[in-house]
Enzyme design. Structure first.
Site, PDB file in Angstrom:
ATOM      1  N   GLY A   1       0.830  -1.203   0.000  1.00 50.69           N
ATOM      2  CA  GLY A   1       0.000   0.000   0.000  1.00 50.69           C
ATOM      3  C   GLY A   1       0.865   1.253   0.000  1.00 50.69           C
ATOM      4  O   GLY A   1       2.028   1.228  -0.427  1.00 50.69           O
ATOM      5  N   SER A   2       0.289   2.332   0.487  1.00 49.73           N
ATOM      6  CA  SER A   2       0.970   3.628   0.443  1.00 49.73           C
ATOM      7  C   SER A   2       2.105   3.692   1.466  1.00 49.73           C
ATOM      8  O   SER A   2       2.109   2.955   2.463  1.00 49.73           O
ATOM      9  CB  SER A   2      -0.050   4.727   0.753  1.00 49.73           C
ATOM     10  OG  SER A   2      -0.634   4.463   2.020  1.00 49.73           O
TER      11      SER A   2
ATOM     12  N   GLY B   1       2.623   2.307   5.344  1.00 52.40           N
ATOM     13  CA  GLY B   1       3.853   1.619   5.758  1.00 52.40           C
ATOM     14  C   GLY B   1       4.494   2.259   6.975  1.00 52.40           C
ATOM     15  O   GLY B   1       5.052   1.574   7.842  1.00 52.40           O
TER      16      GLY B   1
ATOM     17  N   GLU C   1       5.661  -3.422   0.869  1.00 53.07           N
ATOM     18  CA  GLU C   1       5.699  -3.069  -0.555  1.00 53.07           C
ATOM     19  C   GLU C   1       4.879  -1.797  -0.701  1.00 53.07           C
ATOM     20  O   GLU C   1       3.646  -1.844  -0.642  1.00 53.07           O
ATOM     21  CB  GLU C   1       5.118  -4.200  -1.409  1.00 53.07           C
ATOM     22  CG  GLU C   1       6.043  -5.381  -1.573  1.00 53.07           C
ATOM     23  CD  GLU C   1       7.278  -5.081  -2.405  1.00 53.07           C
ATOM     24  OE1 GLU C   1       7.407  -3.947  -2.919  1.00 53.07           O
ATOM     25  OE2 GLU C   1       8.119  -5.974  -2.525  1.00 53.07           O
TER      26      GLU C   1
ATOM     27  N   CYS D   1       1.695   0.813  -8.816  1.00 52.86           N
ATOM     28  CA  CYS D   1       2.821   1.231  -7.962  1.00 52.86           C
ATOM     29  C   CYS D   1       4.037   1.510  -8.832  1.00 52.86           C
ATOM     30  O   CYS D   1       4.909   2.284  -8.464  1.00 52.86           O
ATOM     31  CB  CYS D   1       3.118   0.164  -6.930  1.00 52.86           C
ATOM     32  SG  CYS D   1       3.340  -1.465  -7.640  1.00 52.86           S
TER      33      CYS D   1
HETATM   34  P1  NAD Z   1      -3.494   2.279   1.299  1.00 51.17           P
HETATM   35  O1  NAD Z   1      -2.180   2.435   1.967  1.00 51.17           O
HETATM   36  O2  NAD Z   1      -4.519   3.325   1.504  1.00 51.17           O
HETATM   37  O3  NAD Z   1      -4.181   0.893   1.766  1.00 51.17           O
HETATM   38  C1  NAD Z   1      -3.520  -0.344   1.552  1.00 51.17           C
HETATM   39  C2  NAD Z   1      -4.048  -1.365   2.545  1.00 51.17           C
HETATM   40  O4  NAD Z   1      -3.583  -1.016   3.851  1.00 51.17           O
HETATM   41  C3  NAD Z   1      -5.569  -1.441   2.642  1.00 51.17           C
HETATM   42  O5  NAD Z   1      -5.946  -2.790   2.760  1.00 51.17           O
HETATM   43  C4  NAD Z   1      -5.872  -0.672   3.922  1.00 51.17           C
HETATM   44  O6  NAD Z   1      -7.069  -1.055   4.548  1.00 51.17           O
HETATM   45  C5  NAD Z   1      -4.662  -1.043   4.763  1.00 51.17           C
HETATM   46  N1  NAD Z   1      -4.335  -0.091   5.827  1.00 51.17           N
HETATM   47  C6  NAD Z   1      -4.383   1.240   5.781  1.00 51.17           C
HETATM   48  N2  NAD Z   1      -3.980   1.769   6.962  1.00 51.17           N
HETATM   49  C7  NAD Z   1      -3.651   0.725   7.757  1.00 51.17           C
HETATM   50  C8  NAD Z   1      -3.186   0.605   9.097  1.00 51.17           C
HETATM   51  N3  NAD Z   1      -2.960   1.681   9.846  1.00 51.17           N
HETATM   52  N4  NAD Z   1      -2.947  -0.618   9.596  1.00 51.17           N
HETATM   53  C9  NAD Z   1      -3.155  -1.728   8.835  1.00 51.17           C
HETATM   54  N5  NAD Z   1      -3.626  -1.678   7.569  1.00 51.17           N
HETATM   55  C10 NAD Z   1      -3.868  -0.466   7.032  1.00 51.17           C
HETATM   56  O7  NAD Z   1      -3.191   2.073  -0.275  1.00 51.17           O
HETATM   57  P2  NAD Z   1      -4.193   2.026  -1.512  1.00 51.17           P
HETATM   58  O8  NAD Z   1      -4.741   3.385  -1.760  1.00 51.17           O
HETATM   59  O9  NAD Z   1      -5.143   0.892  -1.359  1.00 51.17           O
HETATM   60  O10 NAD Z   1      -3.196   1.602  -2.685  1.00 51.17           O
HETATM   61  C11 NAD Z   1      -2.395   2.492  -3.406  1.00 51.17           C
HETATM   62  C12 NAD Z   1      -0.991   2.539  -2.842  1.00 51.17           C
HETATM   63  O11 NAD Z   1      -0.417   1.233  -2.794  1.00 51.17           O
HETATM   64  C13 NAD Z   1      -0.055   3.340  -3.722  1.00 51.17           C
HETATM   65  O12 NAD Z   1       0.785   4.103  -2.905  1.00 51.17           O
HETATM   66  C14 NAD Z   1       0.734   2.270  -4.486  1.00 51.17           C
HETATM   67  O13 NAD Z   1       1.984   2.688  -4.967  1.00 51.17           O
HETATM   68  C15 NAD Z   1       0.857   1.214  -3.440  1.00 51.17           C
HETATM   69  N6  NAD Z   1       1.096  -0.108  -4.014  1.00 51.17           N
HETATM   70  C16 NAD Z   1       2.343  -0.673  -3.875  1.00 51.17           C
HETATM   71  C17 NAD Z   1       2.614  -1.905  -4.450  1.00 51.17           C
HETATM   72  C18 NAD Z   1       3.981  -2.546  -4.312  1.00 51.17           C
HETATM   73  O14 NAD Z   1       4.077  -3.736  -4.546  1.00 51.17           O
HETATM   74  N7  NAD Z   1       5.006  -1.811  -3.945  1.00 51.17           N
HETATM   75  C19 NAD Z   1       1.618  -2.578  -5.162  1.00 51.17           C
HETATM   76  C20 NAD Z   1       0.349  -1.981  -5.260  1.00 51.17           C
HETATM   77  C21 NAD Z   1       0.114  -0.745  -4.679  1.00 51.17           C
END
Ligand code: NAD
Length: 506
Positions: free
Chosen positions: A238-239, A243, A260, A294
């Site tokens: 995720g973002s 992370g 990631e 990503c």
């Molecule tokens: P996001 O960070 O908003 O959410 C990702 C996941 O994390 C969701 O399931 C969310 O519910 C969970 N989450 C959020 N806050 C949390 C917390 N405090 N504790 C535990 N879980 C939590 O990301 P998004 O908007 O769904 O996706 C887009 C982002 O993901 C972009 O920044 C993109 O670059 C990144 N991404 C990275 C990869 C990679 O492999 N590097 C792949 C796909 C997407």
């Protein structure tokens, strides 16, 4: 479209035999970005459900860790067979929930199949080393053991492949998995779980209950997983914002963590580049999936000697690109995930313009109902790397900048967080090798003459540079899902110590 999206969703989920009701009053609403309409409403899992899932997975671990690796691989092989059968339906769910084109949806399922095939071979290759020991009459070796329960948190834009990159490896390594998918794409996760259950039914009784579970909910459900010391490894996609919250929480309990995260990925186009090749790779890498990968290319450095050749051609490509409903047209660019994504795109463009950038495109495009958010991809010519150029905006914006000195452009390339993927376009051997060397790209993925997006599962994927290099999927990524024991066996019979050997006890 012959049927509305809710009906298509219900029909597709029905094909998976998903029994959970999709119309729970007051449940979590699932919205398709294709039209912006609600396609389901789901019950979410509570804190008590999460605790129960973790407990069940830990019981499963005690049994699964004793099943031989190649037999564990057999389950993943069967899962890959089931995925092949369900490819079309799963791909459609990806298109409905994430707004990807049918070919991208199918491509994501193919990645799942590929990592399963990889993991099946791996199940016979979980090798440890035999190590030369300094002690006579001894043998030293390392053994890799299953680690424990793996918690997988995933992002909306890849609703199923990253789960499988983790799950296929974890399962052959002897670890049960618990998946908390994005709250924006839970249906695809429930469909994957149904496909997995079919494989388990064919496998036999040595697959314990709770080997793979899905928890539906928002960040709070993810947080419960992250905070539990009964979850040995957290793999979160995720973002970088997410992370930064998850990393310290897992570290505080000495858990293992794979992060990631976001990518502010760049390309460099050098004077010797094949410009036709570069143009195609940049256009696809920057505009594909509406900039919601990503690995999307977000920054482009073009040598000043070729700027006036490449950039006008790129502007033409941007002006002529088709934006449309991915389920009804062949459009390259589909919808943004929601209104918030469109707003953050507009904010970034306004900020860039205020810093002297010239914005081409970026306006809203009307496709279907007002509840859907489609935008023309934006190309922004920037005088320098500053402001929004230095961060990831999850939308189709490409910032283009001129450079003249190769060493300087390398510094600029690396002078951002979120450096996940990178590429250079050159036919100059020296430039290419420098880009791939220790003083070159700092990213987990560094490519030559191909764009930043489109990684293969055979290599270790990504690893956003702030969190340190490639990890998930291929190469030796499996080691993160196991624990290493170093074993020393003394087979000597009171042999004298070799001269000069000193044992340091304490
Ligand atoms: P996001 O960070 O908003 O959410 C990702 C996941 O994390 C969701 O399931 C969310 O519910 C969970 N989450 C959020 N806050 C949390 C917390 N405090 N504790 C535990 N879980 C939590 O990301 P998004 O908007 O769904 O996706 C887009 C982002 O993901 C972009 O920044 C993109 O670059 C990144 N991404 C990275 C990869 C990679 O492999 N590097 C792949 C796909 C997407």
């Amino acid at each position: 479209m012959t049927e509305d999206l809710s009906t298509l969703t219900a029909r597709t989920m029905d094909a998976f035999g998903v029994t959970a009701p999709l119309d729970v009053a007051g449940g979590m609403t699932v919205v398709s970005p294709v039209t912006g309409e609600a396609v389901a409403s789901l019950a979410t899992h509570s804190a008590a459900d999460t605790e129960a899932a973790i407990a069940l997975a830990n019981i499963a671990f005690r049994a699964w860790r004793l099943v031989p690796g190649p037999r564990r691989g057999e389950l993943v092989r069967l899962f890959a067979e089931e995925l092949r059968k369900s490819k079309e339906d799963l791909g459609r769910m990806v298109s409905i929930e994430a707004g990807k084109s049918p070919s991208e949806g199918l491509g994501e399922v193919q990645e799942m199949i590929d990592i399963c095939d990889f993991a099946v071979g791996l199940s016979r290759q979980l090798y440890g080393l035999t190590i030369a020991t300094e002690r006579p009459g001894h043998r030293m070796m390392e053994t890799w053991h299953p680690l424990g329960v793996v918690g997988i948190v995933t992002a909306f834009n890849f609703p199923c492949a990253p789960w499988c990159w983790n799950a296929a490896l974890a399962l052959v390594c002897g670890d049960p998995v618990i998946w908390k998918p994005s709250e924006k794409t839970p249906l695809t996760a429930l469909a994957c779980q149904a496909v997995f259950d079919r494989a388990v039914a064919r496998f036999g009784a040595d697959a314990p209950d709770g080997l793979s579970q899905v928890l539906v909910g928002g960040p709070d459900v993810g947080a419960a997983l992250v905070e539990s010391d009964k979850v040995a490894l957290i793999s979160a996609t995720g973002s970088t914002r997410m992370g930064r919250i998850v990393g310290p929480k897992v570290a505080a309990r000495f858990g293992k963590c794979i992060l990631e995260l976001g990518g502010n990925n760049a390309g460099i186009v050098c004077p010797s580049a094949d410009l036709d090749m570069a143009l195609r790779a940049i256009a696809f890498g920057a505009m594909g999936t509406a900039g919601q990968r990503c690995t999307t290319m977000r920054r482009l450095f073009v040598h000043d000697s070729i700027y006036d050749q490449l950039v006008p051609a790129l502007k033409n490509a941007y002006a002529s690109v088709s934006v449309g409903n991915p389920l009804e047209s062949q459009a390259l660019v589909g919808p943004l995930i929601d209104a918030a994504a469109f707003a953050s795109m507009q904010d970034a463009l306004t900020e860039a313009a205020g810093l002297g950038g010239t914005v081409h495109g970026g306006e809203r495009v009307s496709v279907g109902p007002d509840t859907a958010f489609y935008a023309k991809p934006a190309l922004v010519e920037m005088p320098k790397q500053c402001g929004p150029v230095k961060r990831e905006t999850f939308a189709p914006i490409l910032y283009v900048m001129k450079y003249s000195d190769f060493d300087e452009v390398l510094e600029l390339h690396n002078d951002v967080g979120g450096g996940l993927s990178s590429s250079i376009f050159t036919t100059d051997l020296r430039e290419m090798e420098v880009f791939l060397s220790a003083r070159g790209s700092g990213c987990g993925i560094a490519n030559v003459n191909i764009g930043t997006s489109g990684a293969e599962i055979g290599g270790a994927f990504g690893g956003e540079k702030e969190t340190g290099g490639g990890r998930e999927s291929g190469s030796d990524a499996w080691r993160a899902y196991m624990r290493r024991a170093t074993n020393t066996i003394n087979y000597s019979k009171n042999l004298p110590l070799a001269q000069g050997v000193v044992f340091d006890i304490g």
